[in-house]
Design a protein around this motif. Structure first.
Motif, PDB file in Angstrom:
ATOM      1  N   GLU A  29      -9.539   4.536   1.649  1.00  0.00           N
ATOM      2  CA  GLU A  29      -9.478   5.989   2.219  1.00  0.00           C
ATOM      3  C   GLU A  29     -11.144   6.130   2.429  1.00  0.00           C
ATOM      4  OE1 GLU A  29      -8.517   8.952  -0.482  1.00  0.00           O
ATOM      5  OE2 GLU A  29      -6.873   8.011  -0.608  1.00  0.00           O
ATOM      6  N   LYS A  79       2.667   1.568  -3.181  1.00  0.00           N
ATOM      7  CA  LYS A  79       1.617   2.193  -4.337  1.00  0.00           C
ATOM      8  C   LYS A  79       1.385   3.767  -4.023  1.00  0.00           C
ATOM      9  CE  LYS A  79      -2.879   1.380  -6.592  1.00  0.00           C
ATOM     10  NZ  LYS A  79      -4.319   1.365  -5.661  1.00  0.00           N
ATOM     11  N   ALA A  80       1.278   4.121  -2.824  1.00  0.00           N
ATOM     12  CA  ALA A  80       1.165   5.600  -2.394  1.00  0.00           C
ATOM     13  C   ALA A  80       2.086   6.304  -2.916  1.00  0.00           C
ATOM     14  CB  ALA A  80       0.560   5.710  -1.127  1.00  0.00           C
ATOM     15  N   SER A 138       0.904  -1.246  -0.037  1.00  0.00           N
ATOM     16  CA  SER A 138       0.030  -0.003   0.146  1.00  0.00           C
ATOM     17  C   SER A 138       0.846   1.261  -0.254  1.00  0.00           C
ATOM     18  CB  SER A 138      -0.874  -0.069   1.394  1.00  0.00           C
ATOM     19  OG  SER A 138      -1.643   1.052   1.196  1.00  0.00           O
ATOM     20  N   GLU A 139       1.920   1.197   0.729  1.00  0.00           N
ATOM     21  CA  GLU A 139       2.808   2.428   0.990  1.00  0.00           C
ATOM     22  C   GLU A 139       3.634   2.434  -0.316  1.00  0.00           C
ATOM     23  OE1 GLU A 139       2.879   4.792   3.367  1.00  0.00           O
ATOM     24  OE2 GLU A 139       1.072   3.825   3.978  1.00  0.00           O
ATOM     25  N   GLU A 177       2.153   6.703  -6.705  1.00  0.00           N
ATOM     26  CA  GLU A 177       0.895   7.748  -6.952  1.00  0.00           C
ATOM     27  C   GLU A 177       1.210   9.073  -6.524  1.00  0.00           C
ATOM     28  OE1 GLU A 177      -2.327   5.871  -5.024  1.00  0.00           O
ATOM     29  OE2 GLU A 177      -2.868   4.720  -6.648  1.00  0.00           O
TER      30      GLU A 177
END
Length: 181
Positions: A128, A84-85, A81-82, A88
């Motif tokens: 989110e 990917k963040a 997740s991190e 992005e």
């Protein structure tokens, strides 16, 4: 000796009539305080920028901890997740400190990945947004939420509001201004 604590920033916020009640009702429904709900939405809309070097250091430290601890599924999911963040964030401009050539190459790779993963991403629930916001996103592309006068919450599930009575008469999509001869 007294410990010094930093006080959170405070701001007196004036809300239009009715907005406070809608926020309060929604926050209560989701089990959050009004402050948590307002901060959650503001954080989503105004994320803190990341500096590339610091962000990469954070990700490498996370990887090091995962390697030492035996890498739990939750830890791996958080790392993914991190990562990917971060990608992005590079694409959106949130990550600073990259030269233009590096940013362009990463953006190109990111766009290619988005195209390959488009269908898969459609099926994933957003991390989110809460379930009501997810439902609204699916309908309108916006995370709107509503608190109706009767106290119900969410995007409207039925076509007709309760104020129309028990059963609608005629075609609900019929133009009421159309001349019927």
């Amino acid at each position: 000796m007294t410990a010094t604590r930093s006080k959170p920033d405070q701001y007196l916020l004036r809300l239009p009539p009715g907005l406070r009640e809608r926020i309060k009702a929604y926050a209560d429904y989701m089990g959050r305080s009004m402050n948590e709900e307002i901060v959650r939405i503001l954080e989503r809309q105004f994320p803190e920028p990341w500096v590339a070097g610091s962000r990469i250091d954070e990700l490498l430290e996370m990887l090091r901890v995962l390697q030492r601890s035996g890498a739990s599924e939750d830890g791996i999911a958080k790392l993914v997740s991190e990562l990917k963040a971060t990608i992005e964030g590079i694409h959106s401009g949130r990550v600073t400190g990259l030269d233009e050539k590096a940013r362009n190459r990463i953006e190109q790779q990111y766009q290619e990945w988005q195209e390959r993963e488009y269908e898969y991403q459609q099926d994933l629930a957003s991390e989110e947004y809460d379930p009501i916001e997810d439902e609204s996103l699916g309908r309108t592309g916006r995370p709107e939420k509503f608190v109706y006068p009767d106290g119900s919450i969410g995007p409207q599930r039925e076509y007709r509001p309760a104020s129309w009575g028990e059963e609608p008469q005629g075609d609900p999509f019929e133009d009421p201004f159309e001349d019927k001869k």
